[in-house]
Design a protein around this motif. Structure first.
Motif, short mmCIF file in Angstrom:
data_model
loop_
_atom_site.label_atom_id
_atom_site.label_comp_id
_atom_site.label_asym_id
_atom_site.label_seq_id
_atom_site.Cartn_x
_atom_site.Cartn_y
_atom_site.Cartn_z
N TYR A 184 1.39 -1.47 -0.13
CA TYR A 184 -0.15 -0.24 -0.37
C TYR A 184 0.83 1.37 0.03
N PHE A 185 0.04 2.15 -0.73
CA PHE A 185 0.74 3.33 -0.46
C PHE A 185 0.27 4.67 -0.34
N LEU A 186 0.73 6.07 0.21
CA LEU A 186 0.40 7.08 0.01
C LEU A 186 0.19 8.19 -0.99
N SER A 187 -0.85 8.51 -1.83
CA SER A 187 -0.64 8.69 -2.88
C SER A 187 -1.14 10.41 -3.23
N ILE A 188 -0.12 11.15 -3.73
CA ILE A 188 -0.74 12.01 -3.91
C ILE A 188 -0.75 12.58 -5.54
N PRO A 189 -2.21 12.36 -6.22
CA PRO A 189 -2.77 12.24 -7.63
C PRO A 189 -2.59 13.00 -8.43
N ILE A 190 -1.90 13.12 -9.27
CA ILE A 190 -1.58 14.18 -10.30
C ILE A 190 -2.49 14.65 -11.41
N THR A 191 -3.22 15.72 -10.84
CA THR A 191 -4.94 15.60 -11.89
C THR A 191 -4.66 17.25 -12.57
N ASN A 192 -3.53 17.74 -12.82
CA ASN A 192 -3.46 19.22 -14.06
C ASN A 192 -3.10 17.94 -15.09
N LYS A 193 -4.08 18.62 -16.09
CA LYS A 193 -3.91 17.73 -17.68
C LYS A 193 -2.17 18.55 -18.53
N GLU A 194 -2.18 19.82 -17.71
CA GLU A 194 -1.23 20.26 -18.29
C GLU A 194 0.17 19.65 -18.12
N ILE A 195 0.19 18.90 -16.74
CA ILE A 195 2.02 17.56 -16.41
C ILE A 195 1.76 16.51 -17.06
N THR A 196 -0.15 15.74 -17.44
CA THR A 196 0.12 14.72 -17.87
C THR A 196 0.10 14.49 -19.78
N LYS A 197 -0.32 15.43 -20.14
CA LYS A 197 -0.02 15.81 -21.45
C LYS A 197 1.33 16.21 -21.77
N SER A 213 15.25 20.33 -18.68
CA SER A 213 15.14 21.11 -18.05
C SER A 213 14.08 21.78 -19.10
N HIS A 214 12.73 20.99 -18.92
CA HIS A 214 12.01 20.97 -19.40
C HIS A 214 10.35 20.81 -18.42
N ARG A 215 9.84 21.97 -17.92
CA ARG A 215 9.41 22.60 -17.31
C ARG A 215 7.53 21.94 -17.75
N PHE A 216 6.99 20.90 -16.47
CA PHE A 216 5.74 20.06 -17.12
C PHE A 216 4.83 21.30 -16.81
N GLY A 217 4.87 21.51 -15.46
CA GLY A 217 3.20 22.33 -14.62
C GLY A 217 3.48 21.85 -13.55
N ASP A 218 2.74 22.93 -12.66
CA ASP A 218 2.28 23.23 -11.69
C ASP A 218 1.47 21.91 -10.97
N GLU A 219 1.40 21.47 -9.94
CA GLU A 219 0.06 20.44 -9.31
C GLU A 219 0.08 21.23 -8.38
N MET A 220 -1.39 21.24 -7.52
CA MET A 220 -1.85 22.22 -5.87
C MET A 220 -2.04 20.39 -5.13
N GLN A 240 -13.76 16.70 -8.20
CA GLN A 240 -13.81 17.20 -10.14
C GLN A 240 -14.11 18.75 -10.13
N TYR A 241 -14.12 19.40 -8.93
CA TYR A 241 -14.27 21.24 -8.80
C TYR A 241 -12.84 21.86 -9.13
N LEU A 242 -11.48 20.54 -8.34
CA LEU A 242 -10.96 21.03 -8.44
C LEU A 242 -9.83 20.90 -9.47
N GLU A 243 -9.98 19.90 -9.62
CA GLU A 243 -9.38 19.32 -11.79
C GLU A 243 -9.81 19.95 -12.67
N GLU A 244 -11.21 20.82 -12.25
CA GLU A 244 -11.68 21.41 -13.48
C GLU A 244 -11.11 23.18 -13.35
N THR A 245 -11.22 23.42 -12.24
CA THR A 245 -10.26 25.35 -11.57
C THR A 245 -8.94 24.95 -11.89
N GLN A 246 -7.77 23.97 -12.04
CA GLN A 246 -7.11 24.34 -11.97
C GLN A 246 -6.73 23.76 -13.49
N ASN A 247 -7.53 22.99 -14.25
CA ASN A 247 -6.54 23.38 -15.73
C ASN A 247 -7.76 23.93 -16.29
#
Length: 362
Positions: free
Chosen positions: A84-97, A245-252, A329-336
């Motif tokens: 098992y593990f504690l996860s900080i999920p990546i929800t910023n679509k800029e990062i995933t793309k 050195s590529h900048r992928f984005g920020d995750e809150m 869902q609200y946070l994901e929409e707001t962040q992206n």
């Protein structure tokens, strides 16, 4: 003449009077027999110099018990297999793309590495790993809930933004996107440390011997063991050199999940999640809903049926889970929403198409 010490006087008298020596030895033997029958708490084992004489038998038992405890502890950690593990999920679509573009760039140079890539639905930062059996999962959930106020105390109402920039590997076996250095590192390291302590205090085997290094994994050679037989023994640095050195984005940081490594993943590719805590602004929203739910009648304590109380408790939990999903869902929409363009839109869309084609070929 100076008076001889007690030991010297006794020694002289015993040498000159052999008969008394025998009598003295018998007296000491009887005295020791009587002391052996007394509880240890009533025996004063201090000598004239204030040195305590620890009974040899108890000392041996203590050392034996300590040795057994060490053996048990070593065996316990020898069998330690985190599941098992504690996860900080990546929800910023800029990062995933951005990561999908990176993955496709690597695959174009060696198509055999396609199956070593992490699915975009599973991107996360691991905060802590642990071992839980079926009976300990609920204990892990309790530990996660207890962790929340500690995290909020660390953050002091501020947002924790995690910027991702650059690429590196662990021993050329695991490829990851790096977390950039900055003022965000200290609170994140504090959170990781308090998480480890909270779970360990619950008796859970948690943590690793190596120091915590937050990262975002995008590929692992261990996912495809047969690659080694095909001559692929490491990730070639030239595969990702354009992204150094590529900048992928920020995750809150807004959520921490307790996830299983072994259970079947969700339909979106993310890990099976046992429980979650919401951090920051969304936490305030969730708490307001909790206050509303807590005002529901819970039945008469004296005459209410236990089943009714359980139903109310279950209803509260269902509402909380629904609110948690809505907030996520609200946070994901707001962040992206309204992300500034960087001129890479065309490349991103092309990478998405390539990624889809690759997935169809698998």
């Amino acid at each position: 003449m100076e008076r001889p010490g007690a030991e010297e006087a006794n020694s002289s008298e015993c040498e000159n009077m052999p008969g008394k020596k025998k009598t003295l030895e018998d007296f000491e033997a009887k005295a020791m027999d009587s002391l052996v029958d007394m509880p240890l708490a009533t025996i004063d084992t201090k000598d004239d110099c204030g040195i305590t004489d620890v009974p040899q038998v108890n000392l041996e038992r203590s050392e034996e018990n300590e040795y057994k405890d060490q053996i048990k502890k070593k065996k316990k950690y020898k069998d330690y297999q985190p599941n098992y593990f504690l996860s900080i999920p990546i929800t910023n679509k800029e990062i995933t793309k951005g990561i999908k573009i990176l993955q496709n760039a690597v695959i174009q140079q060696d198509k055999r590495l396609a199956k070593a890539m992490m699915g975009d639905g599973s991107f996360h930062v691991t905060l802590l790993v642990m071992q839980l059996n079926d009976d300990e999962v609920n204990i892990g959930i309790d530990a996660l809930l207890e962790l929340k106020p500690f995290i909020e105390e660390i953050l002091q109402g501020k947002h924790l933004t995690l910027p991702f920039q650059g690429v590196d590997t662990f021993g050329n076996q695991v490829g990851f996107v790096k977390l950039a250095e900055g003022e965000h590192m200290n609170p994140l390291l504090e959170i990781a440390e308090v998480a480890k302590r909270t779970f360990q205090e619950k008796g859970i085997l948690a943590g690793e011997s190596r120091s915590f290094k937050p990262h975002l994994t995008f590929m692992k050679l261990s996912k495809v063991p047969w690659l080694r037989k095909m001559g692929v023994k490491k990730i070639d640095p030239k595969f990702y050199e354009k992204f150094i050195s590529h900048r992928f984005g920020d995750e809150m940081l807004h959520r921490i999940d307790l996830c299983s490594m072994m259970k079947e993943k969700q339909s979106n590719g993310y890990y099976h999640c046992e429980s979650s805590i919401v951090i920051g602004e969304s936490s305030t929203v969730l708490q307001s809903y909790k206050r509303d739910v807590s005002s529901w009648p819970s039945g008469d304590k004296n005459g209410g049926e236990p089943d009714d109380a359980e139903l109310v408790k279950l209803s509260k939990r269902l509402v909380e889970n629904a609110v948690l999903k809505a907030v996520q869902q609200y946070l994901e929409e707001t962040q992206n929403k309204n992300k500034p363009g960087d001129g890479s839109t065309v490349k991103t869309e092309e990478a998405d198409r390539n990624g889809t084609d690759n997935d169809n070929r698998k």
